[in-house]
Write a protein that holds these residues in place. Structure first.
Motif, PDB file in Angstrom:
ATOM      1  N   ASP A  62      -1.306  -2.689 -18.020  1.00 23.56           N
ATOM      2  CA  ASP A  62       0.237  -2.277 -18.513  1.00 23.56           C
ATOM      3  C   ASP A  62       0.717  -1.387 -17.710  1.00 23.56           C
ATOM      4  OD1 ASP A  62       0.143  -3.629 -21.295  1.00 23.56           O
ATOM      5  OD2 ASP A  62      -1.834  -2.185 -21.403  1.00 23.56           O
ATOM      6  N   VAL A  63       0.033  -0.421 -17.025  1.00 24.39           N
ATOM      7  CA  VAL A  63       0.564   0.576 -16.010  1.00 24.39           C
ATOM      8  C   VAL A  63      -0.469   0.712 -14.948  1.00 24.39           C
ATOM      9  CG1 VAL A  63       0.902   3.165 -15.855  1.00 24.39           C
ATOM     10  CG2 VAL A  63       1.581   1.979 -17.926  1.00 24.39           C
ATOM     11  N   MET A  64      -0.119   0.959 -13.652  1.00 21.80           N
ATOM     12  CA  MET A  64      -0.569   1.451 -12.575  1.00 21.80           C
ATOM     13  C   MET A  64      -0.550   2.746 -12.179  1.00 21.80           C
ATOM     14  SD  MET A  64      -0.710  -0.408  -8.683  1.00 21.80           S
ATOM     15  CE  MET A  64      -0.158   0.967  -7.616  1.00 21.80           C
ATOM     16  N   LEU A  65      -1.523   3.542 -11.980  1.00 23.68           N
ATOM     17  CA  LEU A  65      -1.537   5.045 -11.665  1.00 23.68           C
ATOM     18  C   LEU A  65      -1.818   5.300 -10.142  1.00 23.68           C
ATOM     19  CD1 LEU A  65      -0.996   7.910 -12.904  1.00 23.68           C
ATOM     20  CD2 LEU A  65      -3.577   8.124 -13.564  1.00 23.68           C
ATOM     21  N   LEU A  66      -0.889   5.660  -9.462  1.00 21.15           N
ATOM     22  CA  LEU A  66      -1.181   5.919  -7.975  1.00 21.15           C
ATOM     23  C   LEU A  66      -1.080   7.314  -7.629  1.00 21.15           C
ATOM     24  CD1 LEU A  66      -1.375   4.537  -5.212  1.00 21.15           C
ATOM     25  CD2 LEU A  66       0.993   4.201  -5.355  1.00 21.15           C
ATOM     26  N   SER A  67      -2.340   7.983  -7.090  1.00 25.61           N
ATOM     27  CA  SER A  67      -2.119   9.498  -7.005  1.00 25.61           C
ATOM     28  C   SER A  67      -1.462   9.599  -5.807  1.00 25.61           C
ATOM     29  CB  SER A  67      -3.427   9.789  -6.737  1.00 25.61           C
ATOM     30  OG  SER A  67      -4.330   9.056  -5.734  1.00 25.61           O
ATOM     31  N   HIS A  68      -1.164   8.762  -4.774  1.00 22.30           N
ATOM     32  CA  HIS A  68      -0.485   8.997  -3.589  1.00 22.30           C
ATOM     33  C   HIS A  68      -0.507   7.639  -2.631  1.00 22.30           C
ATOM     34  CE1 HIS A  68      -4.468   9.527  -2.150  1.00 22.30           C
ATOM     35  NE2 HIS A  68      -4.109   9.563  -0.786  1.00 22.30           N
ATOM     36  N   LEU A  69       0.451   7.426  -1.862  1.00 20.04           N
ATOM     37  CA  LEU A  69       0.602   6.391  -0.997  1.00 20.04           C
ATOM     38  C   LEU A  69      -0.315   6.391   0.349  1.00 20.04           C
ATOM     39  CD1 LEU A  69       1.948   3.580  -1.357  1.00 20.04           C
ATOM     40  CD2 LEU A  69       3.866   4.576  -0.122  1.00 20.04           C
ATOM     41  N   HIS A  70      -1.439   6.315   0.078  1.00 22.68           N
ATOM     42  CA  HIS A  70      -2.531   6.012   1.487  1.00 22.68           C
ATOM     43  C   HIS A  70      -2.896   4.689   1.499  1.00 22.68           C
ATOM     44  CE1 HIS A  70      -3.463   9.889   3.735  1.00 22.68           C
ATOM     45  NE2 HIS A  70      -2.910   9.379   4.324  1.00 22.68           N
ATOM     46  N   GLY A  71      -3.328   4.256   2.576  1.00 24.96           N
ATOM     47  CA  GLY A  71      -3.894   2.830   2.736  1.00 24.96           C
ATOM     48  C   GLY A  71      -5.183   2.575   1.851  1.00 24.96           C
ATOM     49  N   ASP A  72      -5.943   3.491   1.706  1.00 23.21           N
ATOM     50  CA  ASP A  72      -7.280   3.288   0.799  1.00 23.21           C
ATOM     51  C   ASP A  72      -6.879   3.527  -0.433  1.00 23.21           C
ATOM     52  OD1 ASP A  72      -6.699   6.115   1.391  1.00 23.21           O
ATOM     53  OD2 ASP A  72      -8.747   6.644   1.036  1.00 23.21           O
ATOM     54  N   HIS A  73      -5.664   3.762  -1.158  1.00 26.09           N
ATOM     55  CA  HIS A  73      -5.477   3.730  -2.464  1.00 26.09           C
ATOM     56  C   HIS A  73      -4.442   2.781  -2.833  1.00 26.09           C
ATOM     57  CE1 HIS A  73      -7.183   7.972  -3.463  1.00 26.09           C
ATOM     58  NE2 HIS A  73      -7.363   7.960  -2.159  1.00 26.09           N
ATOM     59  N   PHE A  74      -3.718   2.051  -2.000  1.00 26.71           N
ATOM     60  CA  PHE A  74      -2.770   1.135  -2.158  1.00 26.71           C
ATOM     61  C   PHE A  74      -2.777   0.191  -1.055  1.00 26.71           C
ATOM     62  CE2 PHE A  74       1.537  -0.344  -4.340  1.00 26.71           C
ATOM     63  CZ  PHE A  74       0.989  -1.418  -4.808  1.00 26.71           C
ATOM     64  N   ASP A  75      -3.707  -0.683  -0.968  1.00 25.48           N
ATOM     65  CA  ASP A  75      -3.824  -1.359   0.136  1.00 25.48           C
ATOM     66  C   ASP A  75      -3.164  -2.615   0.460  1.00 25.48           C
ATOM     67  OD1 ASP A  75      -5.612  -3.185  -1.223  1.00 25.48           O
ATOM     68  OD2 ASP A  75      -7.439  -2.582  -0.164  1.00 25.48           O
ATOM     69  N   ARG A  76      -3.367  -3.448   1.549  1.00 26.69           N
ATOM     70  CA  ARG A  76      -2.292  -4.599   1.700  1.00 26.69           C
ATOM     71  C   ARG A  76      -2.681  -5.721   0.797  1.00 26.69           C
ATOM     72  NH1 ARG A  76      -3.045  -5.240   8.127  1.00 26.69           N
ATOM     73  NH2 ARG A  76      -5.096  -4.685   7.490  1.00 26.69           N
ATOM     74  N   VAL A  77      -4.040  -5.763   0.441  1.00 29.56           N
ATOM     75  CA  VAL A  77      -4.472  -6.594  -0.535  1.00 29.56           C
ATOM     76  C   VAL A  77      -3.745  -6.358  -2.191  1.00 29.56           C
ATOM     77  CG1 VAL A  77      -6.390  -7.866  -1.824  1.00 29.56           C
ATOM     78  CG2 VAL A  77      -6.651  -7.305   0.916  1.00 29.56           C
ATOM     79  N   ALA A  78      -3.925  -5.220  -2.351  1.00 34.18           N
ATOM     80  CA  ALA A  78      -3.508  -4.867  -3.682  1.00 34.18           C
ATOM     81  C   ALA A  78      -2.037  -5.077  -3.726  1.00 34.18           C
ATOM     82  CB  ALA A  78      -3.792  -3.366  -3.832  1.00 34.18           C
ATOM     83  N   ARG A  79      -1.177  -4.688  -2.821  1.00 31.55           N
ATOM     84  CA  ARG A  79       0.235  -4.929  -2.654  1.00 31.55           C
ATOM     85  C   ARG A  79       0.634  -6.347  -2.972  1.00 31.55           C
ATOM     86  NH1 ARG A  79       3.130  -0.351   1.056  1.00 31.55           N
ATOM     87  NH2 ARG A  79       1.445   1.206   1.159  1.00 31.55           N
ATOM     88  N   LYS A  80      -0.204  -7.155  -2.291  1.00 30.30           N
ATOM     89  CA  LYS A  80       0.308  -8.650  -2.602  1.00 30.30           C
ATOM     90  C   LYS A  80      -0.244  -9.165  -3.825  1.00 30.30           C
ATOM     91  CE  LYS A  80      -0.288  -9.791   2.378  1.00 30.30           C
ATOM     92  NZ  LYS A  80      -1.115 -10.474   3.571  1.00 30.30           N
ATOM     93  N   ALA A  81      -1.141  -8.453  -4.329  1.00 27.26           N
ATOM     94  CA  ALA A  81      -1.776  -8.972  -5.701  1.00 27.26           C
ATOM     95  C   ALA A  81      -0.967  -8.450  -7.098  1.00 27.26           C
ATOM     96  CB  ALA A  81      -3.089  -8.786  -5.775  1.00 27.26           C
ATOM     97  N   VAL A  82      -0.530  -7.200  -6.865  1.00 23.22           N
ATOM     98  CA  VAL A  82       0.055  -6.466  -8.051  1.00 23.22           C
ATOM     99  C   VAL A  82       1.472  -6.920  -8.226  1.00 23.22           C
ATOM    100  CG1 VAL A  82       0.998  -4.454  -8.747  1.00 23.22           C
ATOM    101  CG2 VAL A  82      -1.176  -4.464  -7.676  1.00 23.22           C
ATOM    102  N   PRO A  83       1.710  -7.407  -9.662  1.00 23.86           N
ATOM    103  CA  PRO A  83       3.294  -8.138  -9.692  1.00 23.86           C
ATOM    104  C   PRO A  83       4.226  -7.082  -9.564  1.00 23.86           C
ATOM    105  CG  PRO A  83       1.570  -8.347 -11.505  1.00 23.86           C
ATOM    106  CD  PRO A  83       0.923  -7.409 -10.682  1.00 23.86           C
ATOM    107  N   ALA A  84       5.434  -7.343  -9.045  1.00 21.66           N
ATOM    108  CA  ALA A  84       6.412  -6.587  -8.736  1.00 21.66           C
ATOM    109  C   ALA A  84       7.048  -5.774  -9.951  1.00 21.66           C
ATOM    110  CB  ALA A  84       7.522  -7.241  -7.957  1.00 21.66           C
ATOM    111  N   ASP A  85       6.882  -6.282 -10.914  1.00 22.12           N
ATOM    112  CA  ASP A  85       7.458  -5.451 -12.213  1.00 22.12           C
ATOM    113  C   ASP A  85       6.416  -4.832 -12.761  1.00 22.12           C
ATOM    114  OD1 ASP A  85       5.784  -7.753 -13.231  1.00 22.12           O
ATOM    115  OD2 ASP A  85       7.234  -8.430 -14.842  1.00 22.12           O
TER     116      ASP A  85
END
Length: 266
Positions: A62-85
């Motif tokens: 329902d919600v994604m919690l992102l502590s900060h924008l670093h590659g080991d916390h929101f990597d390229r694989v996750a950015r492609k998989a997580v829905p834009a909405d």
């Protein structure tokens, strides 16, 4: 039997929180072992241990919690998989960088909160202070936040969870307990990450300092050994806590699901 609260450890800082009617995903990184992530300022690191679950095998959060924008916390694989909405709760700085690809991202200044309600249950996320780097170096790193995740059923508090994010230990973090009260459980980011000799995440000693300061009923160490830049093994933290007689510390294995005990009410 009433609604339950559980956490599944996926790897690094990625966890799946099931709090009754709500499902939260924290700091998603789904790159395989051997993949590289970019940390900024020309620095890269390689992943040593892969995630326990791929994103497609997880329930939609329902919600994604992102502590900060670093590659080991929101990597390229996750950015492609997580829905834009997908709603994302993160720092204002990260929100500015994500808003085109993820328009539902929300940046929370420290101590601000966002709340959701469903089926008589309430989820509330409050942004907490954190500091990623020592002294002036912190200004060269992404803004980082801790999070207080509170879950209530029919107005009754059920759980108060502190997710530390990639903060170093600082005495000002004591304000979290002063403002928020007793903490039921804490997901603590450790690892003793070092770049150019500088400590950027808590090592065993600092982690024990924070655990003793916050005094949660249950502490679950994560963000320990996934990447090469992590230099402080989990054993450092466990030894420090044992030597200080700090109770309630429980190591997690990848893929393990743990029940989070609700607070005592009366």
């Amino acid at each position: 039997m009433g609604p339950e609260a559980t956490v599944t450890f996926v790897g690094n800082a990625t966890t799946l929180l099931r709090l009754g009617a709500f499902t939260l995903l924290t700091d998603p990184a789904f790159g395989a072992a051997g993949s590289r992530v970019y940390l900024g300022w020309g620095a890269w690191t390689r992943r040593l241990r892969g995630p326990a679950l791929p994103y497609p095998e997880m329930p939609r959060p329902d919600v994604m919690l992102l502590s900060h924008l670093h590659g080991d916390h929101f990597d390229r694989v996750a950015r492609k998989a997580v829905p834009a909405d997908l709603p994302i709760v993160t720092t204002p700085q990260a929100r500015r960088r994500l808003r085109r690809r993820f328009p539902a991202a929300r940046g929370l200044p420290t101590w601000d909160a966002q709340e959701w309600s469903r089926d008589g249950q309430t989820l509330r996320i409050t942004a907490l202070p954190g500091r990623h780097g020592p002294g002036p170096v912190d200004r060269l790193l992404p803004d980082v936040m801790g999070s207080l995740v509170e879950w209530a059923v029919d107005g009754q508090p059920m759980l108060r969870l502190y997710v530390t994010g990639d903060t170093l230990y600082r005495p000002f973090l004591g304000e979290i307990r002063d403002r928020c009260g007793d903490i039921d459980a804490m997901l603590i980011h450790l690892g003793g990450t070092r770049l150019l000799g500088l400590l950027l995440t808590m090592d065993g000693r600092q982690g024990a300092d924070l655990t003793g300061l916050i005094r949660p009923r249950l502490t679950l160490p994560i963000h320990v050994d996934d990447y090469r830049v992590m230099k402080s093994p989990l054993s450092d933290y466990l030894t420090e806590c044992r030597n200080r007689s700090i109770p309630g510390v429980r190591p997690l294995t990848r893929g393990e699901t743990v029940t989070l005990a609700p607070i005592t009410t009366g």
